[in-house]
Enzyme design. Structure first.
Site, short mmCIF file in Angstrom:
data_model
loop_
_atom_site.label_atom_id
_atom_site.label_comp_id
_atom_site.label_asym_id
_atom_site.label_seq_id
_atom_site.Cartn_x
_atom_site.Cartn_y
_atom_site.Cartn_z
N GLU A 136 0.81 -1.16 -0.12
CA GLU A 136 -0.22 0.15 0.01
C GLU A 136 0.97 1.34 0.00
O GLU A 136 0.62 2.32 -0.64
CB GLU A 136 -0.93 0.06 1.16
CG GLU A 136 -1.87 -1.15 1.42
CD GLU A 136 -2.98 -0.93 -0.05
OE1 GLU A 136 -2.55 -1.02 -1.07
OE2 GLU A 136 -4.07 -0.87 0.49
N THR A 188 -5.11 7.23 -6.09
CA THR A 188 -5.23 7.25 -4.66
C THR A 188 -4.07 8.37 -3.88
O THR A 188 -4.69 9.03 -3.23
CB THR A 188 -4.90 6.15 -3.99
OG1 THR A 188 -5.73 4.84 -4.52
CG2 THR A 188 -5.10 5.86 -2.44
P1 ADP Z 1 -6.75 0.61 -5.68
O1 ADP Z 1 -7.51 1.32 -4.49
O2 ADP Z 1 -7.68 -0.15 -6.65
O3 ADP Z 1 -6.00 -0.42 -5.37
P2 ADP Z 1 -4.63 2.17 -6.11
O4 ADP Z 1 -4.53 3.42 -6.73
O5 ADP Z 1 -4.54 2.18 -4.52
O6 ADP Z 1 -6.03 1.44 -6.35
O7 ADP Z 1 -3.31 1.09 -6.61
C1 ADP Z 1 -3.18 1.04 -7.83
C2 ADP Z 1 -1.77 1.35 -8.16
O8 ADP Z 1 -0.80 0.47 -7.82
C3 ADP Z 1 -1.77 1.82 -9.65
O9 ADP Z 1 -0.98 2.82 -9.93
C4 ADP Z 1 -0.73 0.35 -10.29
O10 ADP Z 1 -0.04 0.61 -11.29
C5 ADP Z 1 -0.06 0.07 -8.94
N1 ADP Z 1 0.36 -1.46 -8.84
C6 ADP Z 1 1.53 -1.94 -8.75
N2 ADP Z 1 1.54 -3.18 -8.58
C7 ADP Z 1 -0.01 -3.40 -8.61
C8 ADP Z 1 -0.79 -4.77 -8.43
N3 ADP Z 1 -0.14 -5.79 -8.36
N4 ADP Z 1 -1.91 -4.84 -8.51
C9 ADP Z 1 -2.55 -3.70 -8.40
N5 ADP Z 1 -2.01 -2.36 -8.72
C10 ADP Z 1 -0.72 -2.25 -8.51
#
Ligand code: ADP
Length: 314
Positions: A136, A188
């Site tokens: 996170e 986020t």
């Molecule tokens: P969500 O709330 O849907 O998790 P976030 O913005 O917190 O969305 O997280 C997504 C971000 O994390 C994107 O920028 C994505 O490229 C990055 N990321 C890196 N690895 C992963 C992964 N394995 N799964 C999802 N997002 C990833």
């Protein structure tokens, strides 16, 4: 930690559920898991030390473990393993990254739960939350557990504290969840940066009244109290401006019978809770109608609270 029993033929497969963080009034302290969608992952030991990530989907996420949240979580775990070890992790994402339903948490939590099983459970759930929060941090810049904890524990979880970790799994009555995901991107990190750092005491009083009311409503299985408490006077007024049609969606969903709801995590998905499946279907239809009228591409789905967390599958 006891030496690892490395068997290269063992494969652990898991489903890691989507999660709804904040639950309206509980910014960073409440979250729940849903049964649909979920990511599919599998892990095995590799003779090559370190982490090899294989993406089995169309999202083109990084395979560099330091840039993929699953890798970041596993790297934190490996710091506490006293011997060199190699993992090969295959990720098939069904939860769209950036949708606001815990895509990053599912990858981070799923990876460490699966690796822990592969190593015959040297770590407990709190350790796993601690490791997964590094994912996170990579995705959003801060460690938070309101997606990770429900993803690992299942159900509704209260994160009373992160440092030190204090997670409380809450009982809840049956709840149906309608989610609409407008096809826009809300990062986020951006959704966090627009928040005010100071709050007025009168607003804080309302907010903690609602959090206490929501937790009491869940434990007492009092749907009216749950509905009344699904109110956010601190975050939603600021964040909802990033989501087109937000107020109308909420109004129409309530008219269709929803108990209440709001932004899922940092958005753009919006969730609503209902007492019955029939109501949840009507709520999803009402949300769909709003975005049809606004000509905004979107997906809606109806699901239930997931009480199992990450699931092991054959
Ligand atoms: P969500 O709330 O849907 O998790 P976030 O913005 O917190 O969305 O997280 C997504 C971000 O994390 C994107 O920028 C994505 O490229 C990055 N990321 C890196 N690895 C992963 C992964 N394995 N799964 C999802 N997002 C990833």
């Amino acid at each position: 930690m006891a030496p690892l029993n490395i068997d290269y033929s063992t494969i652990v497969k898991i489903h890691a559920p989507a999660t709804v963080a904040n639950m309206v009034c509980g910014f960073d302290v409440l979250g729940f898991a849903v049964n649909d969608p979920y990511d599919e992952m599998q892990i095995r030991f590799s003779a090559t030390p370190g982490i090899t990530i294989i993406n089995d989907d169309e999202y083109n996420l990084p395979t560099d473990p330091e840039k993929n949240v699953a890798g970041a979580a596993l790297l934190a775990m490996m710091e506490e393993i006293n011997e060199p070890v190699g993992f090969e992790l295959t990720i098939k994402k069904n939860i769209k990254p950036g949708s606001g339903v815990g895509s990053s948490a599912a990858s981070a939590a799923g990876a460490v739960v699966a690796a822990n099983k592969l190593m015959q459970h040297p770590f407990n759930n709190e350790d796993l939350v601690r490791f997964a929060m590094n994912g996170e941090k990579l995705a959003s810049g801060v460690k938070h557990a309101d997606n990770i904890a429900p993803c690992i524990y299942g159900g509704v979880t209260l994160i009373r504290s992160i440092f030190p970790l204090d997670i409380v799994a809450l009982n809840a009555p049956p709840l149906f969840v309608s989610i609409v995901h407008p096809q826009i991107e809300v990062r986020t990190a951006d959704a966090r940066s627009i928040l005010q750092q100071k709050v007025l005491l009168k607003d804080a009083i309302k907010q903690w009244g609602n959090i206490a009311g929501l937790v009491a409503g869940l434990l007492k299985e009092d749907y009216d109290l749950i509905g009344r408490s699904l109110e956010d006077v601190l975050i939603e007024p600021v964040r909802s401006i990033l989501i087109p049609g937000f107020d109308l969606i909420k109004q129409k969903a309530k008219e269709a019978g929803a108990l209440g709801g709001g932004i899922s995590g940092s958005g753009p998905s919006i969730f609503m809770l209902s007492k019955t499946q029939a109501t949840a279907n009507q709520v999803a239809e009402a949300m769909h109608q709003v975005y049809e009228q606004l000509s905004l591409d979107h997906h809606t789905y109806v699901t239930t609270v997931n009480h199992a967390g990450v699931r092991f599958v054959e």
